[in-house]
Enzyme design. Sequence first.
Site, PDB file in Angstrom:
ATOM      1  N   ASP A  44     -34.067 -93.033 -54.774  1.00  0.00           N
ATOM      2  CA  ASP A  44     -34.090 -92.615 -56.122  1.00  0.00           C
ATOM      3  C   ASP A  44     -32.674 -92.887 -56.987  1.00  0.00           C
ATOM      4  OD1 ASP A  44     -36.543 -91.857 -56.350  1.00  0.00           O
ATOM      5  OD2 ASP A  44     -36.298 -89.889 -55.403  1.00  0.00           O
ATOM      6  N   ASN A 114     -32.040 -88.082 -65.427  1.00  0.00           N
ATOM      7  CA  ASN A 114     -32.557 -86.856 -64.709  1.00  0.00           C
ATOM      8  C   ASN A 114     -32.201 -85.467 -65.430  1.00  0.00           C
ATOM      9  OD1 ASN A 114     -34.043 -87.994 -62.564  1.00  0.00           O
ATOM     10  ND2 ASN A 114     -32.972 -87.684 -61.121  1.00  0.00           N
ATOM     11  N   TYR A 157     -32.660 -81.747 -59.330  1.00  0.00           N
ATOM     12  CA  TYR A 157     -31.569 -80.736 -59.315  1.00  0.00           C
ATOM     13  C   TYR A 157     -32.192 -79.528 -59.686  1.00  0.00           C
ATOM     14  CZ  TYR A 157     -26.898 -78.792 -58.952  1.00  0.00           C
ATOM     15  OH  TYR A 157     -25.903 -77.843 -58.606  1.00  0.00           O
ATOM     16  N   ASN A 158     -33.053 -79.906 -61.060  1.00  0.00           N
ATOM     17  CA  ASN A 158     -33.674 -78.788 -61.563  1.00  0.00           C
ATOM     18  C   ASN A 158     -34.593 -77.926 -60.744  1.00  0.00           C
ATOM     19  OD1 ASN A 158     -34.706 -77.317 -64.225  1.00  0.00           O
ATOM     20  ND2 ASN A 158     -36.533 -78.397 -63.514  1.00  0.00           N
ATOM     21  N   TYR A 159     -35.383 -78.517 -60.088  1.00  0.00           N
ATOM     22  CA  TYR A 159     -36.151 -77.821 -59.176  1.00  0.00           C
ATOM     23  C   TYR A 159     -35.604 -77.027 -58.108  1.00  0.00           C
ATOM     24  CZ  TYR A 159     -40.733 -76.958 -56.942  1.00  0.00           C
ATOM     25  OH  TYR A 159     -41.942 -76.565 -56.180  1.00  0.00           O
ATOM     26  N   SER A 160     -34.608 -77.671 -57.488  1.00  0.00           N
ATOM     27  CA  SER A 160     -33.850 -76.998 -56.404  1.00  0.00           C
ATOM     28  C   SER A 160     -33.260 -75.724 -56.907  1.00  0.00           C
ATOM     29  CB  SER A 160     -32.810 -77.829 -55.988  1.00  0.00           C
ATOM     30  OG  SER A 160     -33.440 -79.111 -55.547  1.00  0.00           O
ATOM     31  N   ALA A 179     -27.636 -69.779 -60.022  1.00  0.00           N
ATOM     32  CA  ALA A 179     -27.066 -68.517 -59.357  1.00  0.00           C
ATOM     33  C   ALA A 179     -26.384 -67.755 -60.589  1.00  0.00           C
ATOM     34  CB  ALA A 179     -25.867 -68.938 -58.223  1.00  0.00           C
TER      35      ALA A 179
END
Length: 254
Positions: A44, A114, A157-160, A179
Amino acid sequence: MSDLTFAFVASDAPIAQTARATLTARYGEVPLEQADIIIALGGDGFMLQTLHGTQHLPAPVYGMNRGTVGFLMNAYNEDNLIERLSLSEETVINPLSMTALTVSGESHTALAINEVSLLRAGPQAAKLRITVDGKLRMQELVCDGALVATPAGSTAYNYSAHGPILPVGSDVLALTAMAAFRPRRWRGALLPKNAVVRFDVSEPRKRPVMADADSRQVSNVVSVEIRSEPEIRHRLLFDVGHGLEERLISEQFV
């Protein structure tokens, strides 16, 4: 379809370089500027690199996975390439533009397919002020960071960071906190695709923040403005039945 010309590009990984040698010997190739279709071999990260590097060219990009996850890639197979391409589905995505101003007064611009993310760069949490379309929406977000993601990037990264997965045709952006300490448990917001998001960094010297647009990093930022770029169109090809929309839906049921 058999008259189409191809340009093959590959990551530095040996497995990708071997695939490139095999495919070019079998199907032939032309320079990037003359290709009808660009074939990207890698993961990716390499696909994002390829899209950025070829955005000035009209040819769509068809990826084959020679990396790890390969969410933006198709399965690797040396056979039936022309048939697969003749049946492929096209998805058009627009990137985000980032304009970041640093403590020293320098301005940096970059595009992100992304997401654009802000991350604390020191031991203390970042303090961010969020403005959307010129209207102050959050006076202070204390957090490890925040990001704005496109639908295509919403599974990365958003989903993580516990952000939502967005349908590829939804015309919305995800604003997601990482966080969040205050407001506690704030997860973010969904915004129209044409929204202009601005982050201002409070106490940038005491609480340094870096900005990142698809791995293009800017240190010590004081403000970051993010907007969609509808005039830039990235064309991706996927095997029939495995298009980006299907992948985004399937990702929510695993």
